[in-house]
Design an enzyme around this catalytic site. Structure first.
Site, PDB file in Angstrom:
ATOM      1  CG  ASN A  64     -40.284  57.846 -18.673  1.00 25.31           C
ATOM      2  OD1 ASN A  64     -41.283  57.965 -17.892  1.00 25.31           O
ATOM      3  ND2 ASN A  64     -40.975  57.965 -19.261  1.00 25.31           N
TER       4      ASN A  64
ATOM      5  CG  PHE B 171     -34.501  55.420 -28.716  1.00 26.98           C
ATOM      6  CD1 PHE B 171     -35.210  56.218 -29.382  1.00 26.98           C
ATOM      7  CD2 PHE B 171     -34.462  54.247 -29.639  1.00 26.98           C
ATOM      8  CE1 PHE B 171     -35.828  56.198 -31.035  1.00 26.98           C
ATOM      9  CE2 PHE B 171     -34.737  54.020 -30.893  1.00 26.98           C
ATOM     10  CZ  PHE B 171     -35.614  54.976 -31.780  1.00 26.98           C
TER      11      PHE B 171
ATOM     12  CB  SER C 260     -33.819  67.109 -29.048  1.00 25.10           C
ATOM     13  OG  SER C 260     -35.096  67.665 -29.028  1.00 25.10           O
TER      14      SER C 260
ATOM     15  CE1 TYR D 155     -33.463  65.648 -24.237  1.00 22.86           C
ATOM     16  CE2 TYR D 155     -34.801  67.597 -24.735  1.00 22.86           C
ATOM     17  CZ  TYR D 155     -34.700  66.177 -24.799  1.00 22.86           C
ATOM     18  OH  TYR D 155     -34.731  65.393 -25.476  1.00 22.86           O
TER      19      TYR D 155
ATOM     20  CE  LYS E 114     -31.606  63.796 -25.980  1.00 21.30           C
ATOM     21  NZ  LYS E 114     -31.375  62.242 -26.200  1.00 21.30           N
TER      22      LYS E 114
ATOM     23  CE1 TYR F  39     -35.710  61.162 -33.059  1.00 19.23           C
ATOM     24  CE2 TYR F  39     -36.140  61.067 -31.277  1.00 19.23           C
ATOM     25  CZ  TYR F  39     -35.561  60.648 -32.474  1.00 19.23           C
ATOM     26  OH  TYR F  39     -34.775  59.623 -31.735  1.00 19.23           O
TER      27      TYR F  39
ATOM     28  N   GLY G  76     -37.907  81.887 -23.157  1.00 19.28           N
ATOM     29  CA  GLY G  76     -37.580  80.282 -24.186  1.00 19.28           C
ATOM     30  C   GLY G  76     -38.530  79.694 -24.981  1.00 19.28           C
TER      31      GLY G  76
HETATM   32  N1  LIG Z   1     -40.690  62.317 -27.046  1.00 17.54           N
HETATM   33  C1  LIG Z   1     -39.790  64.131 -27.594  1.00 17.54           C
HETATM   34  O1  LIG Z   1     -40.237  64.851 -28.195  1.00 17.54           O
HETATM   35  C2  LIG Z   1     -39.237  63.524 -28.043  1.00 17.54           C
HETATM   36  C3  LIG Z   1     -37.712  64.820 -28.650  1.00 17.54           C
HETATM   37  C4  LIG Z   1     -36.985  65.064 -29.400  1.00 17.54           C
HETATM   38  C5  LIG Z   1     -36.266  64.309 -28.274  1.00 17.54           C
HETATM   39  N2  LIG Z   1     -36.533  62.621 -27.960  1.00 17.54           N
HETATM   40  C6  LIG Z   1     -35.527  61.960 -27.614  1.00 17.54           C
HETATM   41  O2  LIG Z   1     -35.654  60.675 -27.508  1.00 17.54           O
HETATM   42  C7  LIG Z   1     -35.099  59.805 -27.430  1.00 17.54           C
HETATM   43  C8  LIG Z   1     -36.429  58.908 -26.283  1.00 17.54           C
HETATM   44  O3  LIG Z   1     -37.436  59.893 -26.090  1.00 17.54           O
HETATM   45  P1  LIG Z   1     -38.806  59.340 -25.555  1.00 17.54           P
HETATM   46  O4  LIG Z   1     -39.847  59.967 -26.119  1.00 17.54           O
HETATM   47  O5  LIG Z   1     -39.167  57.688 -25.971  1.00 17.54           O
HETATM   48  O6  LIG Z   1     -38.272  59.082 -23.908  1.00 17.54           O
HETATM   49  P2  LIG Z   1     -39.054  58.000 -23.317  1.00 17.54           P
HETATM   50  O7  LIG Z   1     -38.537  58.254 -21.904  1.00 17.54           O
HETATM   51  O8  LIG Z   1     -40.084  57.321 -23.327  1.00 17.54           O
HETATM   52  O9  LIG Z   1     -37.738  56.424 -23.429  1.00 17.54           O
HETATM   53  C9  LIG Z   1     -36.200  56.675 -22.835  1.00 17.54           C
HETATM   54  C10 LIG Z   1     -36.273  55.071 -22.563  1.00 17.54           C
HETATM   55  O10 LIG Z   1     -35.046  55.569 -21.999  1.00 17.54           O
HETATM   56  C11 LIG Z   1     -34.958  54.248 -21.008  1.00 17.54           C
HETATM   57  N3  LIG Z   1     -33.760  54.614 -19.533  1.00 17.54           N
HETATM   58  C12 LIG Z   1     -34.088  56.105 -19.197  1.00 17.54           C
HETATM   59  N4  LIG Z   1     -32.335  56.741 -18.451  1.00 17.54           N
HETATM   60  C13 LIG Z   1     -32.055  55.274 -18.893  1.00 17.54           C
HETATM   61  C14 LIG Z   1     -30.602  54.878 -18.295  1.00 17.54           C
HETATM   62  N5  LIG Z   1     -30.368  55.666 -17.203  1.00 17.54           N
HETATM   63  N6  LIG Z   1     -31.013  53.355 -18.712  1.00 17.54           N
HETATM   64  C15 LIG Z   1     -31.284  53.210 -19.512  1.00 17.54           C
HETATM   65  N7  LIG Z   1     -32.172  52.743 -20.079  1.00 17.54           N
HETATM   66  C16 LIG Z   1     -32.742  54.253 -19.619  1.00 17.54           C
HETATM   67  C17 LIG Z   1     -36.646  54.747 -20.334  1.00 17.54           C
HETATM   68  O11 LIG Z   1     -36.705  53.556 -19.513  1.00 17.54           O
HETATM   69  C18 LIG Z   1     -36.775  54.988 -21.390  1.00 17.54           C
HETATM   70  O12 LIG Z   1     -37.759  53.454 -21.847  1.00 17.54           O
HETATM   71  C19 LIG Z   1     -34.858  60.406 -26.221  1.00 17.54           C
HETATM   72  O13 LIG Z   1     -33.404  60.264 -26.238  1.00 17.54           O
HETATM   73  C20 LIG Z   1     -35.153  61.662 -25.508  1.00 17.54           C
HETATM   74  O14 LIG Z   1     -34.126  62.805 -25.493  1.00 17.54           O
HETATM   75  C21 LIG Z   1     -37.500  62.893 -27.777  1.00 17.54           C
END
Ligand SMILES: NC(=O)c1ccc[n+]([C@@H]2O[C@H](COP(=O)([O-])OP(=O)(O)OC[C@H]3O[C@@H](n4cnc5c(N)ncnc54)[C@H](O)[C@@H]3O)[C@@H](O)[C@H]2O)c1
Length: 336
Positions: A37, A82, A126, A150, A154, A178, A297
């Site tokens: 992603n 992440f 999260s 999801y 977490k 977050y 929800g």
């Molecule tokens: N964006 C939000 O609103 C939000 C809120 C709370 C928590 N989070 C958490 O923060 C973290 C980052 O979120 P984000 O918004 O940057 O998402 P994102 O999808 O932009 O980043 C996730 C990254 O992980 C990589 N990835 C996915 N599956 C993978 C795998 N199997 N092996 C290796 N890499 C893999 C993707 O390529 C991507 O670069 C996540 O753990 C997400 O659950 C995000």
């Protein structure tokens, strides 16, 4: 402070901004990402921001051997984790895939850390773990009631890491819950990918402003809030990135109690309408919105208690909603 850090998911939205913040803080930082992603050009964009090549290991955290190999000879002091899948509807449609990456992948990473004597981890959690919190602001001691697959992955991740810590008192753990990350880096070079199917409010607004989507749906205008639309705590992704530096710095302290679980938010809420108005102002584009029924929800109001993050990490968000919307719009325009 210095150290070598492995950043799983470091090419993603929050990971890429945290990469910049960690490099700027003096950490030698290596990204591990499958690019499931993330755009292939993110490392090159990061190199333009930091002025140095971006070290990247392309690997999937579901591949236990690849994760072990990534840590071989790396002499890492810590992992910032992440890498995960993050779509709520996606998780309901594909629970196997979500547990596989978000839980199975996490187990692989921690197993490899143990094999390589790496004992510090910052974990992306999260505010979704709180579900519909009844009392505001949401503190870290508020009950956890995840409302979807999801959010449960977490919480399972948090539980797993807490168990690892109980079994290994030397394992220092920073769990960061977050709130709603928004915005983009000031350079306009990295941000939340507008090409992905957007689920969160600001990316959807941005797509409407950019003419890539006709309208956005507001889920409920009869909530008990000043304008009837739901209130959330939006935090600028550059503030959030700094939270990771502070969390890591705490884990690297010699003190005995370094582990922490903290909310990262601003402590302020904004209604959906306020966000739309703000985005209209900074973009100069009209944003068409339609009212739809409330979604199951969803909560009326959610914002963070930020006291613990401030007390333990010295963290305080400094950027406001206008800066979040303006930086997001600048990134959208640069990408176009
Ligand atoms: N964006 C939000 O609103 C939000 C809120 C709370 C928590 N989070 C958490 O923060 C973290 C980052 O979120 P984000 O918004 O940057 O998402 P994102 O999808 O932009 O980043 C996730 C990254 O992980 C990589 N990835 C996915 N599956 C993978 C795998 N199997 N092996 C290796 N890499 C893999 C993707 O390529 C991507 O670069 C996540 O753990 C997400 O659950 C995000």
């Amino acid at each position: 402070m210095t150290g070598r850090v492995l950043l799983t998911g470091g090419a993603g939205f929050i990971g890429s901004h945290s990469y910049v913040a960690l490099v700027e803080a003096g950490f030698e930082t290596i990204i591990l990402d499958s690019f499931a992603n993330a755009h292939r050009d993110v490392p090159e964009r990061l190199a333009r921001i930091t002025g140095r090549p971006t070290p990247v290991i392309e690997a999937d955290i579901r591949d236990s051997i690849a994760v072990q190999k990534a840590m071989d000879g790396g002499r890492f002091d810590a992992v910032v984790h992440f890498a995960a899948l993050k779509s709520v509807p996606g998780s309901e449609a594909d629970p196997v895939g979500y547990y596989d990456v978000n839980v199975g992948g996490l187990v692989n990473v921690v197993r490899a850390m143990q094999a390589h004597g790496i004992s510090r981890m910052v974990f992306s959690s999260s505010a979704a773990v709180y579900g519909e919190a009844e009392v505001m602001p949401v503190t870290e001691d508020s009950p956890v009631r995840p409302q979807n697959v999801y959010a449960r992955t977490k919480l399972v991740g948090e539980d797993f890491l807490a168990a690892v810590r109980r079994a290994n008192p030397d394992f220092a753990l920073g769990i960061l819950r977050y709130f709603n990350p928004v915005g983009a880096h000031g350079s306009g070079l990295i941000g939340e990918d507008p090409g992905q199917p957007a689920g969160n409010l600001v990316p959807v607004i941005a797509q409407v402003a950019a003419g890539r989507r006709e309208k956005l749906m507001i889920f409920g205008d009869d909530w008990p809030t000043p304008d009837g639309t739901a209130i959330r705590d939006y935090i600028h992704v550059e503030d959030l990135a700094r939270g990771h530096v502070l969390s890591l710095e705490r884990l690297l302290q010699p003190e005995s109690e370094r582990s922490h679980l903290v909310n990262l938010g601003t402590g302020r809420g904004h209604t959906v309408r306020e966000v739309i108005d703000c985005y209209e102002k900074v973009s100069g584009q009209p944003i068409r919105a339609e009212i739809a029924p409330r979604r199951a929800g969803d909560a009326a109001i959610s914002y963070a208690d930020t006291g613990r993050a401030e007390q333990l990490l010295g963290f305080r968000a400094t950027r406001d909603l206008a800066s979040m919307c303006a930086s997001n719009w600048a990134f959208m325009r640069a990408k176009a």
